[in-house]
Enzyme design. Structure first.
Site, mmCIF file in Angstrom:
data_model
loop_
_atom_site.group_PDB
_atom_site.id
_atom_site.type_symbol
_atom_site.label_atom_id
_atom_site.label_comp_id
_atom_site.label_asym_id
_atom_site.label_seq_id
_atom_site.Cartn_x
_atom_site.Cartn_y
_atom_site.Cartn_z
ATOM 1 N N GLU A 50 -12.482 3.194 -1.372
ATOM 2 C CA GLU A 50 -12.102 4.342 -2.204
ATOM 3 C C GLU A 50 -11.656 3.952 -3.607
ATOM 4 O O GLU A 50 -11.684 4.789 -4.508
ATOM 5 C CB GLU A 50 -11.004 5.141 -1.502
ATOM 6 C CG GLU A 50 -11.537 5.759 -0.208
ATOM 7 C CD GLU A 50 -10.668 6.840 0.357
ATOM 8 O OE1 GLU A 50 -9.463 6.838 0.051
ATOM 9 O OE2 GLU A 50 -11.211 7.672 1.101
ATOM 10 N N VAL A 51 -11.200 2.722 -3.772
ATOM 11 C CA VAL A 51 -10.765 2.282 -5.104
ATOM 12 C C VAL A 51 -11.717 1.183 -5.565
ATOM 13 O O VAL A 51 -11.920 0.180 -4.871
ATOM 14 C CB VAL A 51 -9.308 1.768 -5.086
ATOM 15 C CG1 VAL A 51 -8.907 1.298 -6.485
ATOM 16 C CG2 VAL A 51 -8.355 2.855 -4.586
ATOM 17 N N ASN A 61 -12.933 -3.373 2.339
ATOM 18 C CA ASN A 61 -13.967 -2.343 2.460
ATOM 19 C C ASN A 61 -14.900 -2.443 1.255
ATOM 20 O O ASN A 61 -14.437 -2.612 0.117
ATOM 21 C CB ASN A 61 -13.319 -0.960 2.504
ATOM 22 C CG ASN A 61 -12.496 -0.756 3.762
ATOM 23 O OD1 ASN A 61 -12.900 -1.158 4.845
ATOM 24 N ND2 ASN A 61 -11.321 -0.161 3.620
ATOM 25 N N ASP A 108 0.851 -1.187 0.000
ATOM 26 C CA ASP A 108 0.000 0.000 0.000
ATOM 27 C C ASP A 108 0.892 1.244 0.000
ATOM 28 O O ASP A 108 1.907 1.311 0.685
ATOM 29 C CB ASP A 108 -0.914 -0.002 1.234
ATOM 30 C CG ASP A 108 -2.064 0.987 1.100
ATOM 31 O OD1 ASP A 108 -3.209 0.539 0.949
ATOM 32 O OD2 ASP A 108 -1.803 2.216 1.127
ATOM 33 N N HIS A 165 -10.094 -5.180 -3.431
ATOM 34 C CA HIS A 165 -8.774 -5.364 -2.821
ATOM 35 C C HIS A 165 -8.948 -5.831 -1.395
ATOM 36 O O HIS A 165 -9.821 -5.337 -0.674
ATOM 37 C CB HIS A 165 -7.933 -4.088 -2.873
ATOM 38 C CG HIS A 165 -8.647 -2.846 -2.464
ATOM 39 N ND1 HIS A 165 -9.609 -2.241 -3.254
ATOM 40 C CD2 HIS A 165 -8.560 -2.102 -1.336
ATOM 41 C CE1 HIS A 165 -10.068 -1.161 -2.635
ATOM 42 N NE2 HIS A 165 -9.455 -1.055 -1.462
HETATM 43 P P1 5GP Z 1 -9.906 1.363 0.401
HETATM 44 O O1 5GP Z 1 -10.235 2.529 1.282
HETATM 45 O O2 5GP Z 1 -10.500 1.504 -0.982
HETATM 46 O O3 5GP Z 1 -10.216 0.048 1.044
HETATM 47 O O4 5GP Z 1 -8.328 1.357 0.270
HETATM 48 C C1 5GP Z 1 -7.628 1.871 -0.817
HETATM 49 C C2 5GP Z 1 -6.156 1.732 -0.480
HETATM 50 O O5 5GP Z 1 -5.434 1.898 -1.677
HETATM 51 C C3 5GP Z 1 -5.643 2.766 0.515
HETATM 52 O O6 5GP Z 1 -5.056 2.108 1.612
HETATM 53 C C4 5GP Z 1 -4.629 3.565 -0.304
HETATM 54 O O7 5GP Z 1 -3.511 3.967 0.462
HETATM 55 C C5 5GP Z 1 -4.247 2.594 -1.398
HETATM 56 N N1 5GP Z 1 -3.849 3.232 -2.668
HETATM 57 C C6 5GP Z 1 -4.520 4.204 -3.337
HETATM 58 N N2 5GP Z 1 -3.880 4.546 -4.459
HETATM 59 C C7 5GP Z 1 -2.771 3.757 -4.507
HETATM 60 C C8 5GP Z 1 -1.699 3.632 -5.447
HETATM 61 O O8 5GP Z 1 -1.637 4.322 -6.468
HETATM 62 N N3 5GP Z 1 -0.745 2.707 -5.171
HETATM 63 C C9 5GP Z 1 -0.778 1.924 -4.045
HETATM 64 N N4 5GP Z 1 0.230 1.059 -3.878
HETATM 65 N N5 5GP Z 1 -1.778 2.010 -3.143
HETATM 66 C C10 5GP Z 1 -2.751 2.915 -3.370
#
Ligand code: 5GP
Length: 125
Positions: A105-106, A97, A39, A110
């Site tokens: 957020e993505v 999540n 991450d 994941h």
């Molecule tokens: P979510 O809130 O969607 O469960 O977590 C998204 C995660 O993706 C976050 O922990 C964030 O730090 C990570 N993340 C977002 N953009 C990138 C990226 O470009 N590269 C990497 N390695 N992690 C990312």
């Protein structure tokens, strides 16, 4: 900004770009079904993301739409990464999540793997 889990898969999401090699990532593991990488903003000494190669918005989408082979391959990969990274002896946490209340957020499924220290209560705040 949390995602809309009902929206169709957007192949411009950041993890789709990582899978295609369009933006860099720190690889931990890959196989036919999954890709694992560090991450970018770690929340624990070890914070790894494991994503399926297939185009799935979330765990909800994946668990409903993915083939049995994809599901088995992805689950095996998550377990393999945790073992390979030495997380099993002291323990670790895995988290996915989903949607707005989950804080996703993505918009590509994941699984977070956290480890390297006691991780505290299950849910903060
Ligand atoms: P979510 O809130 O969607 O469960 O977590 C998204 C995660 O993706 C976050 O922990 C964030 O730090 C990570 N993340 C977002 N953009 C990138 C990226 O470009 N590269 C990497 N390695 N992690 C990312």
């Amino acid at each position: 900004m949390p995602i809309n889990p009902a929206a169709p898969y957007d192949d411009q999401n950041v993890f789709a770009k990582i899978l295609r090699g369009e933006i860099p990532s720190q690889e931990v593991y890959q196989d036919e079904f999954a890709y694992a990488f560090h991450d970018v903003n770690p929340q624990a000494p070890v914070h790894i993301l494991v994503i399926p190669r297939g185009s799935y918005v979330s765990w909800d989408d994946f668990s409903a739409q993915a083939s049995a082979e994809e599901i088995a391959g992805f689950v095996r990969a998550v377990g393999h990464v945790a073992r390979e990274q030495g997380l099993v002896v002291r323990g670790y946490r895995m988290m996915a999540n989903i949607g707005r209340n989950g804080g996703q957020e993505v918009a590509h499924l994941h699984v977070h793997l956290f480890g390297g220290r006691p991780l505290g209560p299950m849910i903060g705040e």
